[in-house]
Design a protein around this motif. Structure first.
Motif, PDB file in Angstrom:
ATOM      1  N   SER A  32     104.273  26.149 -34.272  1.00  0.00           N
ATOM      2  CA  SER A  32     103.914  24.890 -33.624  1.00  0.00           C
ATOM      3  C   SER A  32     103.978  23.696 -34.569  1.00  0.00           C
ATOM      4  N   GLY A  33     104.021  23.939 -35.871  1.00  0.00           N
ATOM      5  CA  GLY A  33     104.141  22.860 -36.841  1.00  0.00           C
ATOM      6  C   GLY A  33     105.571  22.389 -37.048  1.00  0.00           C
ATOM      7  N   ASN A  34     106.531  23.112 -36.499  1.00  0.00           N
ATOM      8  CA  ASN A  34     107.934  22.758 -36.635  1.00  0.00           C
ATOM      9  C   ASN A  34     108.258  21.575 -35.724  1.00  0.00           C
ATOM     10  N   THR A  35     109.051  20.627 -36.228  1.00  0.00           N
ATOM     11  CA  THR A  35     109.390  19.424 -35.466  1.00  0.00           C
ATOM     12  C   THR A  35     110.148  19.738 -34.186  1.00  0.00           C
ATOM     13  N   LEU A  36     111.108  20.640 -34.259  1.00  0.00           N
ATOM     14  CA  LEU A  36     111.899  20.994 -33.079  1.00  0.00           C
ATOM     15  C   LEU A  36     111.029  21.654 -32.014  1.00  0.00           C
ATOM     16  N   VAL A  37     110.155  22.537 -32.443  1.00  0.00           N
ATOM     17  CA  VAL A  37     109.243  23.192 -31.506  1.00  0.00           C
ATOM     18  C   VAL A  37     108.338  22.149 -30.859  1.00  0.00           C
ATOM     19  N   GLY A  38     107.854  21.205 -31.656  1.00  0.00           N
ATOM     20  CA  GLY A  38     107.011  20.135 -31.133  1.00  0.00           C
ATOM     21  C   GLY A  38     107.728  19.278 -30.108  1.00  0.00           C
ATOM     22  N   TRP A  39     109.023  19.009 -30.375  1.00  0.00           N
ATOM     23  CA  TRP A  39     109.794  18.209 -29.422  1.00  0.00           C
ATOM     24  C   TRP A  39     109.932  18.939 -28.091  1.00  0.00           C
ATOM     25  N   PHE A  40     110.294  20.220 -28.154  1.00  0.00           N
ATOM     26  CA  PHE A  40     110.429  20.991 -26.915  1.00  0.00           C
ATOM     27  C   PHE A  40     109.099  21.091 -26.179  1.00  0.00           C
ATOM     28  N   HIS A  41     108.004  21.249 -26.911  1.00  0.00           N
ATOM     29  CA  HIS A  41     106.688  21.321 -26.286  1.00  0.00           C
ATOM     30  C   HIS A  41     106.363  20.019 -25.566  1.00  0.00           C
ATOM     31  N   SER A  42     106.565  18.896 -26.234  1.00  0.00           N
ATOM     32  CA  SER A  42     106.284  17.594 -25.624  1.00  0.00           C
ATOM     33  C   SER A  42     107.160  17.348 -24.397  1.00  0.00           C
ATOM     34  N   ALA A  43     108.449  17.645 -24.536  1.00  0.00           N
ATOM     35  CA  ALA A  43     109.372  17.440 -23.422  1.00  0.00           C
ATOM     36  C   ALA A  43     109.012  18.332 -22.244  1.00  0.00           C
ATOM     37  N   ALA A  44     108.711  19.593 -22.514  1.00  0.00           N
ATOM     38  CA  ALA A  44     108.363  20.530 -21.440  1.00  0.00           C
ATOM     39  C   ALA A  44     107.051  20.125 -20.776  1.00  0.00           C
ATOM     40  N   ASP A  45     106.076  19.704 -21.559  1.00  0.00           N
ATOM     41  CA  ASP A  45     104.805  19.249 -20.969  1.00  0.00           C
ATOM     42  C   ASP A  45     105.035  18.063 -20.050  1.00  0.00           C
ATOM     43  N   TRP A  46     105.884  17.135 -20.476  1.00  0.00           N
ATOM     44  CA  TRP A  46     106.142  15.959 -19.655  1.00  0.00           C
ATOM     45  C   TRP A  46     106.892  16.341 -18.375  1.00  0.00           C
ATOM     46  N   LEU A  47     107.917  17.184 -18.508  1.00  0.00           N
ATOM     47  CA  LEU A  47     108.717  17.588 -17.353  1.00  0.00           C
ATOM     48  C   LEU A  47     107.926  18.440 -16.367  1.00  0.00           C
ATOM     49  N   ALA A  48     106.992  19.233 -16.877  1.00  0.00           N
ATOM     50  CA  ALA A  48     106.220  20.144 -16.021  1.00  0.00           C
ATOM     51  C   ALA A  48     104.824  19.624 -15.728  1.00  0.00           C
ATOM     52  N   GLY A  49     104.579  18.362 -16.014  1.00  0.00           N
ATOM     53  CA  GLY A  49     103.244  17.801 -15.820  1.00  0.00           C
ATOM     54  C   GLY A  49     102.701  17.981 -14.415  1.00  0.00           C
ATOM     55  N   TRP A  50     103.560  17.911 -13.434  1.00  0.00           N
ATOM     56  CA  TRP A  50     103.138  18.029 -12.040  1.00  0.00           C
ATOM     57  C   TRP A  50     102.781  19.457 -11.639  1.00  0.00           C
ATOM     58  N   SER A  51     103.221  20.442 -12.415  1.00  0.00           N
ATOM     59  CA  SER A  51     103.015  21.836 -11.995  1.00  0.00           C
ATOM     60  C   SER A  51     102.064  22.622 -12.887  1.00  0.00           C
ATOM     61  N   ARG A  52     101.787  22.101 -14.080  1.00  0.00           N
ATOM     62  CA  ARG A  52     100.906  22.852 -14.980  1.00  0.00           C
ATOM     63  C   ARG A  52      99.515  22.954 -14.367  1.00  0.00           C
ATOM     64  N   GLY A  53      99.026  24.173 -14.283  1.00  0.00           N
ATOM     65  CA  GLY A  53      97.706  24.403 -13.707  1.00  0.00           C
ATOM     66  C   GLY A  53      97.700  24.483 -12.195  1.00  0.00           C
ATOM     67  N   LEU A  54      98.872  24.422 -11.583  1.00  0.00           N
ATOM     68  CA  LEU A  54      98.953  24.513 -10.122  1.00  0.00           C
ATOM     69  C   LEU A  54      98.400  25.853  -9.646  1.00  0.00           C
ATOM     70  N   PHE A  55      98.707  26.898 -10.388  1.00  0.00           N
ATOM     71  CA  PHE A  55      98.175  28.231 -10.133  1.00  0.00           C
ATOM     72  C   PHE A  55      97.420  28.679 -11.373  1.00  0.00           C
ATOM     73  N   GLN A  56      96.274  29.275 -11.202  1.00  0.00           N
ATOM     74  CA  GLN A  56      95.470  29.773 -12.312  1.00  0.00           C
ATOM     75  C   GLN A  56      95.471  31.293 -12.285  1.00  0.00           C
ATOM     76  N   VAL A  57      95.975  31.886 -13.351  1.00  0.00           N
ATOM     77  CA  VAL A  57      95.977  33.337 -13.487  1.00  0.00           C
ATOM     78  C   VAL A  57      95.401  33.695 -14.845  1.00  0.00           C
ATOM     79  N   SER A  58      94.909  34.902 -14.988  1.00  0.00           N
ATOM     80  CA  SER A  58      94.276  35.298 -16.247  1.00  0.00           C
ATOM     81  C   SER A  58      95.277  35.773 -17.294  1.00  0.00           C
TER      82      SER A  58
END
Length: 88
Positions: A32-58
């Protein structure tokens, strides 16, 4: 119109690809400290913002797949539908 069709389809697949790459990075515990990994994480969070947490599973793996895989499928499907309509 063929150029627009291809551009819409390519954009949808690039967006879905970013989400799929993030799923793999997350599930494979990428540094998670890698710049490329951080970029993908930020981009994915932004793109999936509407769906994250839509379903809660354990189960963590299933949660990641739902949070990021669902929007990847939706973006690809909608992009392909729009591209098909533009081509008509």
């Amino acid at each position: 119109m063929r150029g627009i069709n291809g551009a819409v389809r390519a954009l949808a697949h690039i967006i879905a690809g970013i989400l799929v790459i993030w799923i793999l990075m997350d599930l494979l515990d990428a540094n998670s400290g890698n710049t490329l990994v951080g970029w993908f994480h930020s981009a994915a969070d932004w793109l999936a913002g509407w769906s994250r947490g839509l379903f809660q599973v354990s189960n963590r793996t299933l949660q990641v797949l739902l949070d990021y895989g669902l929007p990847a499928i939706v973006y690809a499907a909608i992009g392909n539908l729009i591209a098909r309509r533009v081509a008509e």
